[in-house]
Every structure is written in C-alpha cells, then in structure tokens.
Motif scaffolding. Structure first.
Motif, PDB file in Angstrom:
ATOM      1  N   ILE A  40       0.846  -1.214   0.000  1.00  0.00           N
ATOM      2  CA  ILE A  40       0.000   0.000   0.000  1.00  0.00           C
ATOM      3  C   ILE A  40       0.880   1.262   0.000  1.00  0.00           C
ATOM      4  O   ILE A  40       0.541   2.263  -0.635  1.00  0.00           O
ATOM      5  CB  ILE A  40      -0.993  -0.016   1.192  1.00  0.00           C
ATOM      6  CG1 ILE A  40      -1.930  -1.225   1.086  1.00  0.00           C
ATOM      7  CG2 ILE A  40      -1.826   1.280   1.222  1.00  0.00           C
ATOM      8  CD1 ILE A  40      -2.756  -1.516   2.332  1.00  0.00           C
ATOM      9  N   ASP A  41       2.016   1.200   0.684  1.00  0.00           N
ATOM     10  CA  ASP A  41       2.956   2.342   0.632  1.00  0.00           C
ATOM     11  C   ASP A  41       3.361   2.622  -0.816  1.00  0.00           C
ATOM     12  O   ASP A  41       3.448   3.776  -1.246  1.00  0.00           O
ATOM     13  CB  ASP A  41       4.222   2.046   1.448  1.00  0.00           C
ATOM     14  CG  ASP A  41       4.003   2.195   2.950  1.00  0.00           C
ATOM     15  OD1 ASP A  41       2.953   2.731   3.351  1.00  0.00           O
ATOM     16  OD2 ASP A  41       4.894   1.762   3.711  1.00  0.00           O
ATOM     17  N   LYS A  42       3.611   1.561  -1.562  1.00  0.00           N
ATOM     18  CA  LYS A  42       4.011   1.741  -2.972  1.00  0.00           C
ATOM     19  C   LYS A  42       2.847   2.316  -3.772  1.00  0.00           C
ATOM     20  O   LYS A  42       3.038   3.172  -4.643  1.00  0.00           O
ATOM     21  CB  LYS A  42       4.456   0.400  -3.565  1.00  0.00           C
ATOM     22  CG  LYS A  42       5.797  -0.032  -3.014  1.00  0.00           C
ATOM     23  CD  LYS A  42       6.232  -1.379  -3.516  1.00  0.00           C
ATOM     24  CE  LYS A  42       7.592  -1.718  -2.906  1.00  0.00           C
ATOM     25  NZ  LYS A  42       7.966  -3.109  -3.044  1.00  0.00           N
ATOM     26  N   ALA A  95       1.541  10.660  -7.275  1.00  0.00           N
ATOM     27  CA  ALA A  95       2.085  11.186  -8.535  1.00  0.00           C
ATOM     28  C   ALA A  95       0.971  11.560  -9.514  1.00  0.00           C
ATOM     29  O   ALA A  95       1.103  12.495 -10.298  1.00  0.00           O
ATOM     30  CB  ALA A  95       3.020  10.152  -9.152  1.00  0.00           C
ATOM     31  N   HIS A  96      -0.139  10.822  -9.454  1.00  0.00           N
ATOM     32  CA  HIS A  96      -1.227  11.057 -10.422  1.00  0.00           C
ATOM     33  C   HIS A  96      -2.464  11.712  -9.801  1.00  0.00           C
ATOM     34  O   HIS A  96      -3.476  11.839 -10.478  1.00  0.00           O
ATOM     35  CB  HIS A  96      -1.662   9.718 -11.037  1.00  0.00           C
ATOM     36  CG  HIS A  96      -0.683   9.145 -12.003  1.00  0.00           C
ATOM     37  ND1 HIS A  96      -0.766   9.377 -13.359  1.00  0.00           N
ATOM     38  CD2 HIS A  96       0.403   8.361 -11.821  1.00  0.00           C
ATOM     39  CE1 HIS A  96       0.223   8.732 -13.963  1.00  0.00           C
ATOM     40  NE2 HIS A  96       0.955   8.110 -13.045  1.00  0.00           N
ATOM     41  N   ASP A  97      -2.412  12.049  -8.528  1.00  0.00           N
ATOM     42  CA  ASP A  97      -3.609  12.550  -7.823  1.00  0.00           C
ATOM     43  C   ASP A  97      -4.781  11.576  -7.987  1.00  0.00           C
ATOM     44  O   ASP A  97      -5.863  11.940  -8.467  1.00  0.00           O
ATOM     45  CB  ASP A  97      -4.026  13.936  -8.350  1.00  0.00           C
ATOM     46  CG  ASP A  97      -3.020  15.002  -7.945  1.00  0.00           C
ATOM     47  OD1 ASP A  97      -2.223  14.744  -7.021  1.00  0.00           O
ATOM     48  OD2 ASP A  97      -3.042  16.079  -8.556  1.00  0.00           O
ATOM     49  N   HIS A 151      -6.419   9.618  -2.113  1.00  0.00           N
ATOM     50  CA  HIS A 151      -7.311   8.873  -1.210  1.00  0.00           C
ATOM     51  C   HIS A 151      -6.962   7.401  -1.340  1.00  0.00           C
ATOM     52  O   HIS A 151      -6.923   6.874  -2.449  1.00  0.00           O
ATOM     53  CB  HIS A 151      -8.781   8.990  -1.621  1.00  0.00           C
ATOM     54  CG  HIS A 151      -9.252  10.361  -1.904  1.00  0.00           C
ATOM     55  ND1 HIS A 151     -10.072  11.067  -1.055  1.00  0.00           N
ATOM     56  CD2 HIS A 151      -9.017  11.168  -2.953  1.00  0.00           C
ATOM     57  CE1 HIS A 151     -10.337  12.244  -1.584  1.00  0.00           C
ATOM     58  NE2 HIS A 151      -9.708  12.332  -2.736  1.00  0.00           N
ATOM     59  N   ILE A 152      -6.730   6.775  -0.208  1.00  0.00           N
ATOM     60  CA  ILE A 152      -6.532   5.324  -0.212  1.00  0.00           C
ATOM     61  C   ILE A 152      -7.647   4.714   0.635  1.00  0.00           C
ATOM     62  O   ILE A 152      -7.793   5.031   1.819  1.00  0.00           O
ATOM     63  CB  ILE A 152      -5.167   4.921   0.409  1.00  0.00           C
ATOM     64  CG1 ILE A 152      -3.995   5.636  -0.274  1.00  0.00           C
ATOM     65  CG2 ILE A 152      -4.996   3.403   0.385  1.00  0.00           C
ATOM     66  CD1 ILE A 152      -3.545   5.099  -1.599  1.00  0.00           C
ATOM     67  N   ASN A 178      -8.518   0.442  -8.949  1.00  0.00           N
ATOM     68  CA  ASN A 178      -8.794  -0.644  -8.010  1.00  0.00           C
ATOM     69  C   ASN A 178      -7.623  -1.624  -8.061  1.00  0.00           C
ATOM     70  O   ASN A 178      -7.160  -1.969  -9.136  1.00  0.00           O
ATOM     71  CB  ASN A 178     -10.102  -1.331  -8.458  1.00  0.00           C
ATOM     72  CG  ASN A 178     -10.439  -2.583  -7.671  1.00  0.00           C
ATOM     73  OD1 ASN A 178     -11.019  -3.511  -8.215  1.00  0.00           O
ATOM     74  ND2 ASN A 178     -10.099  -2.617  -6.402  1.00  0.00           N
ATOM     75  N   CYS A 179      -7.124  -2.021  -6.882  1.00  0.00           N
ATOM     76  CA  CYS A 179      -6.000  -2.965  -6.859  1.00  0.00           C
ATOM     77  C   CYS A 179      -6.291  -4.051  -5.819  1.00  0.00           C
ATOM     78  O   CYS A 179      -6.532  -3.750  -4.646  1.00  0.00           O
ATOM     79  CB  CYS A 179      -4.716  -2.209  -6.508  1.00  0.00           C
ATOM     80  SG  CYS A 179      -3.298  -3.289  -6.368  1.00  0.00           S
ATOM     81  N   VAL A 180      -6.271  -5.301  -6.271  1.00  0.00           N
ATOM     82  CA  VAL A 180      -6.515  -6.427  -5.357  1.00  0.00           C
ATOM     83  C   VAL A 180      -5.151  -7.054  -5.034  1.00  0.00           C
ATOM     84  O   VAL A 180      -4.486  -7.572  -5.931  1.00  0.00           O
ATOM     85  CB  VAL A 180      -7.460  -7.467  -6.009  1.00  0.00           C
ATOM     86  CG1 VAL A 180      -7.682  -8.657  -5.086  1.00  0.00           C
ATOM     87  CG2 VAL A 180      -8.795  -6.821  -6.377  1.00  0.00           C
ATOM     88  N   LEU A 181      -4.742  -6.984  -3.774  1.00  0.00           N
ATOM     89  CA  LEU A 181      -3.391  -7.482  -3.434  1.00  0.00           C
ATOM     90  C   LEU A 181      -3.292  -9.010  -3.509  1.00  0.00           C
ATOM     91  O   LEU A 181      -2.261  -9.552  -3.866  1.00  0.00           O
ATOM     92  CB  LEU A 181      -2.967  -6.999  -2.045  1.00  0.00           C
ATOM     93  CG  LEU A 181      -2.794  -5.489  -1.882  1.00  0.00           C
ATOM     94  CD1 LEU A 181      -2.197  -5.177  -0.519  1.00  0.00           C
ATOM     95  CD2 LEU A 181      -1.939  -4.876  -2.980  1.00  0.00           C
TER      96      LEU A 181
END
Ligand SMILES: Nc1ncnc2c1ncn2[C@@H]1O[C@H](COP(=O)(O)OP(=O)(O)OP(=O)(O)O)[C@@H](O)[C@H]1O
Ligand SMILES: O=P(O)(O)OC[C@H]1O[C@](O)(CO)[C@@H](O)[C@@H]1O
Ligand SMILES: [Mg+2]
Length: 323
Positions: free
Chosen positions: A151-153, A160-162, A217-218, A248-251
C-alpha cells in the motif's frame, strides 16, 4: 505417546514452517517418532505420510509456505474419507495429531475425534486472525507487513497522479488485515466485515476530502466486506465522482507468501513447542494460543469462528487521523 503426526491444512500462512520445525524438534526431544502428513487431511486419506528427522526441518524457519504442503479436502468431510484417514493412521501407528490450520481444520478435528478418538492439539495458522483463543495467529503479522509495503508503494503512484485507490486485502470473514494495514498506511477509509458498510457515508467522506483539497485517497477494503468487494466500491465511487481518477488494486495471494516476520517465527516456535508438550501430557481437542504473553489452551469448540468486535475508539481514531 510414542508416535505423532503433523499436518498443515487450509490456506498456508508464513510461519507454518517455523511451527513444523518446533513440533518435530520438540517431539524428537521427548522421544517420539514424528510423522509428516503431506497436503493436510487429503494426504492423511491417501497415506502420504513419512517419518521426519530433525534434519528435515533444518533451514526452514525463515521460509514461507509449508514444506508439508496444504490442502482443502472435500473428501475428509465425508464418513468414507474420515474412515480412510483413520485406517492410514492405524497403518502408521500414529496415536496423536498436531494440526496447523484455521477454524475449518479444527472443526474437522472435532468431528474426527467424535468418531475415532484420536487426540489432537491445534496451532492457529492463518493470515486472517479470525480465531478466538489467541491474540495473534501464525502468519498474520507477516501478511499485514506485506500489505503495508504494497500500500505504501500504491500511495507513491497515487500521489504522482492525484488518484483515488481502492485496495483490497485478504480476510474472508475478518477485517484485521484491512484494519491494521489501513491504520499503518494512513488510509483515508477502511471497510471491514465487522462493520456494516454505509456506502453513502463513504461517499460523503470522499466529498469532504475533496473540499479539503486532499489529492490522494486510499481506501482499504477487506475482501469479506459486506458491500461486495473493492471492485464494486470503486465503481460506485466512479459513478458518483466522475472527475476523480479511480483505480482498483486487489493485493491477493502475495499476502500469504514470503519470509515470516520475527514475530511470526517466535509465535510459531512457542506454540509448536507448547502443542507437543500438551499432547504428550494427555491434553486433547484444544488449540494452543498466546493471550497477554502467556500460552493458553482453548477447546476447539470454543475457538471455532471467533472474531472480536472492533472497538469504537479505534474507528473514531481512524476518522480523526484521516482528516
Ligand atoms: N465440518 C467439517 N467436517 C470435516 N472436515 C472439515 C469440516 N470443516 C473443515 N474441514 C476440513 O478442514 C479443511 C480446512 O478447512 P478450511 O478450508 O475451512 O480452512 P481453515 O482451516 O479454516 O483455514 P483458512 O480459513 O485460514 O484457510 C477442509 O478443507 C476440510 O478438509
Ligand atoms: O486458498 P484460497 O482458496 O485462494 O483461499 C483464499 C482465502 O484464504 C485466506 O487467505 C485465509 O487462508 C483468506 O484470506 C482468503 O479468503
Ligand atoms: Mg478458516
């Protein structure tokens, strides 16, 4: 007790190998023969069983996964499957079992004991931490650290992209990975199955953040959240805020792998040692856990499906810190 079997079952978790090492070495120290059972209950049914030497567990304390492999066995849930498993234990002279797994594994153990009275002691091996009877489960700490690193990454690229990111972490029925990784990463919002998600509240908070000119926003969402997963959350946000750049990112399964943290290695070592000692002393149908630093044994029937409610103070803190 002379001969014991050990298996890992359900989803793997970092630290299972450290637990296997502790079990084998404690068993041998106590003069037992320790038999490794591969692929959980399925391997027990199929007789995939071998005698373990102390050197079989050399150089594994730092490795993720499980050298015994794991499985979810439908066959063990049938009378015929259990009968085959019992026959295999008889063939190998196995008198007791050490089970490393989650709630399902212990539910299976109780059914098996009712039929065949083979004593078993369990260790909580699951990244989800969805068990009562222990403050931490083996693998949880590592999984949270993996999620935090990821999540830090994500925050770097989001900044960088807002962008707004909806990140999904594991946790089928429990939100502990989401809650802890979310707090540790300064998430703007955290959605967990322990709390009914009011999507309008979530949208309101995003709206407020927009007015405050927050550019990143995360949102961390547990896979078991009642609203229906991170994809649906992201779609709802996009529909309400078409100008926001949403991803959307699914870890996923990266959270289950990797070298166990020191905390998981210590937990696994203590519990492996405690479980074999308990089994040797005649204790049965309990899970070894650690509560407030002390080893405790909780009957399987009390361990099964225990999630602790999230304290309102914690939720209040998350709202305050994400202002
Ligand atoms: N009611 C049951 N009767 C017999 N066996 C069961 C029962 N419930 C579960 N099991 C056995 O235990 C195995 C592991 O259970 P499950 O897949 O629920 O994982 P778990 O131990 O809860 O771990 P995790 O949830 O962390 O992945 C099942 O595949 C099945 O073989
Ligand atoms: O191994 P599978 O079937 O993909 O299971 C995934 C599930 O297992 C867990 O990782 C627990 O072991 C849950 O967080 C997740 O829902
Ligand atoms: Mg489970």
């Amino acid at each position: 007790m002379r001969n014991i079997g050990i298996l890992t079952s359900g989803g793997d978790s970092p630290g299972m190998n450290a637990a296997i090492r502790a079990v084998v070495r404690t068993g041998v120290f106590l003069g037992m023969d320790v038999f490794g059972i591969r692929r959980g209950y399925q391997g027990m049914i199929e007789g995939d069983i071998f005698k373990m030497k102390t050197t079989d567990v050399s150089n594994i304390i730092q490795r993720g996964g499980t050298i015994l492999k794991t499985a979810r066995s439908k066959e063990f849930m049938t009378d015929e499957g259990m009968a085959k498993a019992y026959d295999q234990l008889q063939i190998h002279g196995i008198e007791g079992l050490i089970l490393i797994g989650g709630d399902g594994t212990f539910r299976g153990a109780n059914k098996f004991f009712e039929k065949y009275t083979i004593p078993a002691v369990g260790l909580p091996g699951t990244i989800d931490k969805d068990l009562s009877g222990t403050d931490f489960t083996i693998g949880f700490d590592t999984a949270v650290n993996t999620a935090v690193e990821a999540i830090d990454k994500i925050r770097d690229t989001a900044e960088a992209h807002d962008r707004l990111f909806v990140v999904e972490v594991m946790g089928r029925d429990a939100g502990y990975i989401a809650l802890n990784s979310g707090i540790a990463c300064g998430a703007e919002d955290i959605l967990i199955p322990e709390m009914v998600t009011d999507i309008n509240d979530v949208l309101c908070r995003i709206d407020m953040d927009e007015r405050r000119k927050k550019t990143v926003h995360i949102l961390v969402v547990a896979e078991g959240d009642d609203y229906g997963g991170s994809k649906k959350v992201a779609e709802t946000i996009m529909a309400r805020f078409p100008k926001l750049d949403v991803r959307n990112c699914v870890l996923g399964h990266i959270q289950r792998g990797g070298a166990p943290s020191y905390a998981d290695r210590v937990l696994a070592s203590r519990l492996g040692h405690a479980a074999v000692t308990a089994l040797n002393n005649g204790t049965t149908q309990v899970m070894a856990g650690i509560i407030n630093g002390e080893v405790v044994y909780t009957p399987f029937s009390n361990v099964i499906k225990g999630t602790t409610p999230v304290s309102p103070d914690m939720l209040e803190m998350i709202r305050v810190l994400s202002v």
